[in-house]
Design a protein around this motif. Structure first.
Motif, mmCIF file in Angstrom:
data_model
loop_
_atom_site.group_PDB
_atom_site.id
_atom_site.type_symbol
_atom_site.label_atom_id
_atom_site.label_comp_id
_atom_site.label_asym_id
_atom_site.label_seq_id
_atom_site.Cartn_x
_atom_site.Cartn_y
_atom_site.Cartn_z
ATOM 1 N N PHE A 99 34.070 -72.734 106.082
ATOM 2 C CA PHE A 99 34.219 -74.033 106.059
ATOM 3 C C PHE A 99 34.360 -74.817 104.763
ATOM 4 N N GLY A 100 35.081 -73.774 103.940
ATOM 5 C CA GLY A 100 35.236 -73.512 102.364
ATOM 6 C C GLY A 100 36.715 -72.794 102.014
ATOM 7 N N ASP A 101 36.664 -72.873 100.302
ATOM 8 C CA ASP A 101 37.683 -72.086 100.218
ATOM 9 C C ASP A 101 37.077 -71.292 99.340
ATOM 10 N N LEU A 102 37.491 -69.642 99.622
ATOM 11 C CA LEU A 102 37.496 -68.764 98.348
ATOM 12 C C LEU A 102 37.947 -68.109 97.686
ATOM 13 N N ALA A 103 37.400 -67.303 96.323
ATOM 14 C CA ALA A 103 37.788 -66.118 95.795
ATOM 15 C C ALA A 103 36.884 -65.181 95.665
ATOM 16 N N GLU A 104 36.809 -64.054 95.167
ATOM 17 C CA GLU A 104 36.215 -62.701 94.404
ATOM 18 C C GLU A 104 36.284 -62.742 93.146
ATOM 19 N N VAL A 105 35.443 -62.811 92.021
ATOM 20 C CA VAL A 105 35.710 -62.076 91.146
ATOM 21 C C VAL A 105 35.694 -60.945 90.512
ATOM 22 N N ASN A 106 35.915 -59.945 89.982
ATOM 23 C CA ASN A 106 35.096 -58.442 89.649
ATOM 24 C C ASN A 106 35.048 -58.759 87.751
ATOM 25 N N LEU A 107 33.385 -59.056 88.015
ATOM 26 C CA LEU A 107 33.168 -58.846 86.649
ATOM 27 C C LEU A 107 32.350 -57.030 85.981
ATOM 28 N N SER A 108 31.544 -57.143 85.188
ATOM 29 C CA SER A 108 31.311 -56.095 84.801
ATOM 30 C C SER A 108 29.994 -55.636 85.916
ATOM 31 N N ALA A 109 29.178 -56.787 86.089
ATOM 32 C CA ALA A 109 27.740 -56.295 86.530
ATOM 33 C C ALA A 109 28.499 -55.980 88.577
ATOM 34 N N GLY A 110 30.019 -56.116 88.910
ATOM 35 C CA GLY A 110 30.375 -56.475 90.461
ATOM 36 C C GLY A 110 31.158 -57.784 90.891
ATOM 37 N N LYS A 111 31.495 -57.660 91.979
ATOM 38 C CA LYS A 111 31.926 -58.977 92.769
ATOM 39 C C LYS A 111 30.837 -59.886 92.925
ATOM 40 N N LEU A 112 31.649 -61.246 92.411
ATOM 41 C CA LEU A 112 31.215 -62.438 92.546
ATOM 42 C C LEU A 112 31.850 -63.362 93.506
ATOM 43 N N TYR A 113 31.718 -63.444 94.586
ATOM 44 C CA TYR A 113 32.366 -64.608 95.524
ATOM 45 C C TYR A 113 31.936 -66.077 94.777
ATOM 46 N N LEU A 114 33.063 -66.697 94.850
ATOM 47 C CA LEU A 114 32.960 -68.146 94.543
ATOM 48 C C LEU A 114 33.834 -69.133 95.556
ATOM 49 N N LEU A 115 32.900 -69.956 95.510
ATOM 50 C CA LEU A 115 32.470 -70.736 97.382
ATOM 51 C C LEU A 115 33.002 -72.566 96.671
ATOM 52 N N LYS A 116 33.765 -72.661 97.660
ATOM 53 C CA LYS A 116 34.145 -74.518 97.182
ATOM 54 C C LYS A 116 34.036 -74.740 98.821
ATOM 55 N N PRO A 117 33.001 -75.651 99.088
ATOM 56 C CA PRO A 117 32.781 -76.317 100.087
ATOM 57 C C PRO A 117 33.770 -77.749 100.502
ATOM 58 N N ALA A 118 34.243 -76.673 101.963
ATOM 59 C CA ALA A 118 35.427 -78.128 102.414
ATOM 60 C C ALA A 118 34.739 -78.922 102.985
ATOM 61 N N THR A 119 33.502 -79.254 103.088
ATOM 62 C CA THR A 119 33.458 -80.625 103.896
ATOM 63 C C THR A 119 32.668 -81.263 102.603
ATOM 64 N N PHE A 120 32.901 -82.687 103.319
ATOM 65 C CA PHE A 120 32.455 -83.330 102.395
ATOM 66 C C PHE A 120 30.980 -83.147 100.885
ATOM 67 N N MET A 121 30.680 -83.679 100.703
ATOM 68 C CA MET A 121 29.736 -83.248 99.364
ATOM 69 C C MET A 121 28.185 -83.714 100.487
ATOM 70 N N ASN A 122 27.993 -84.527 100.908
ATOM 71 C CA ASN A 122 26.958 -84.985 101.356
ATOM 72 C C ASN A 122 26.691 -83.706 103.096
ATOM 73 N N ARG A 123 28.196 -82.855 103.264
ATOM 74 C CA ARG A 123 27.605 -81.280 104.079
ATOM 75 C C ARG A 123 27.472 -80.049 103.701
ATOM 76 N N SER A 124 27.479 -79.943 102.443
ATOM 77 C CA SER A 124 27.802 -78.884 101.587
ATOM 78 C C SER A 124 27.121 -77.603 102.374
ATOM 79 N N GLY A 125 25.509 -77.583 102.800
ATOM 80 C CA GLY A 125 24.777 -77.189 103.101
ATOM 81 C C GLY A 125 25.483 -76.292 104.618
ATOM 82 N N ARG A 126 26.371 -76.502 105.276
ATOM 83 C CA ARG A 126 27.120 -76.121 106.365
ATOM 84 C C ARG A 126 27.637 -75.033 106.017
ATOM 85 N N SER A 127 28.895 -74.877 104.717
ATOM 86 C CA SER A 127 29.765 -74.080 104.013
ATOM 87 C C SER A 127 28.598 -73.149 103.061
#
Length: 191
Positions: free
Chosen positions: A45-73
């Motif tokens: 239920f969102g938009d996802l990206a991955e970045v590689n940093l020196s300590a490894g992979k970090l997931y970036l998540l932007k919930p596509a639900t509205f603010m008050n439903r962010s927990g679902r994502s």
């Protein structure tokens, strides 16, 4: 150790530059800095990206639900990847800080923030980390809802983006589990 960076906001062009979308703004700037793009992930239920940093992979998540439903994502992503609450950093707007102030916090309540409220309800715990992005308070007579859903001024958005780029220097510390040092450094240097 931080494995998931969640930016809170509302989807759609109408909300793109609003104060309430400070979390989305930070993730968009990080994606731009690291030359990665977000893709729609229906199962999360969102938009996802991955970045590689020196300590490894970090997931970036932007919930596509509205603010008050962010927990679902957030909860669906965490369950799928078996990520624990203490491995999550949620980036959100904060009325109680001046524009551009960045503060890390570990755990706590929702403080009236509907995105945090829904994440806490969905996860059943408060034990996740937060990066609070100051947006200031509305002028007397202006409703809070109207204020948070209004656009940053050009000056404010530029200032906030500059602070985000300084914050990116601390991501490897956060990702490597050195939260206390990252918080100490961030709070002493970013104003």
């Amino acid at each position: 150790m931080i494995k998931l960076l969640v930016g809170l906001g509302n989807p759609g062009q109408k909300y793109q530059k609003t104060r309430h979308n400070a979390g989305f703004l930070l993730l968009d700037e990080l994606a731009r800095e690291k030359a990665v793009t977000f893709s729609k992930e229906v199962r999360f239920f969102g938009d996802l990206a991955e970045v590689n940093l020196s300590a490894g992979k970090l997931y970036l998540l932007k919930p596509a639900t509205f603010m008050n439903r962010s927990g679902r994502s957030v909860s669906s992503f965490m369950k799928y990847y078996k990520i624990n609450p203490e491995e999550v950093l949620v980036v959100h707007d904060e009325l109680d800080f001046e524009v551009g102030t960045l503060k890390l916090k570990s755990g706590g309540g929702h403080g009236g923030h509907n995105g945090l409220r829904d994440i806490i309800a969905s996860l059943g715990v408060k034990d996740f980390k937060r990066l609070r992005v100051g947006i200031g308070r509305p002028k007397p007579g202006m409703q809070v809802a109207d204020y948070v859903l209004s656009d940053f001024s050009k000056t404010d958005v530029q200032h906030v983006k500059e602070l985000f780029y300084n914050f990116f220097n601390y991501l490897s510390l956060l990702q490597g589990g050195d939260y206390e040092l990252a918080m100490q450094e961030l709070h002493s240097r970013i104003k």
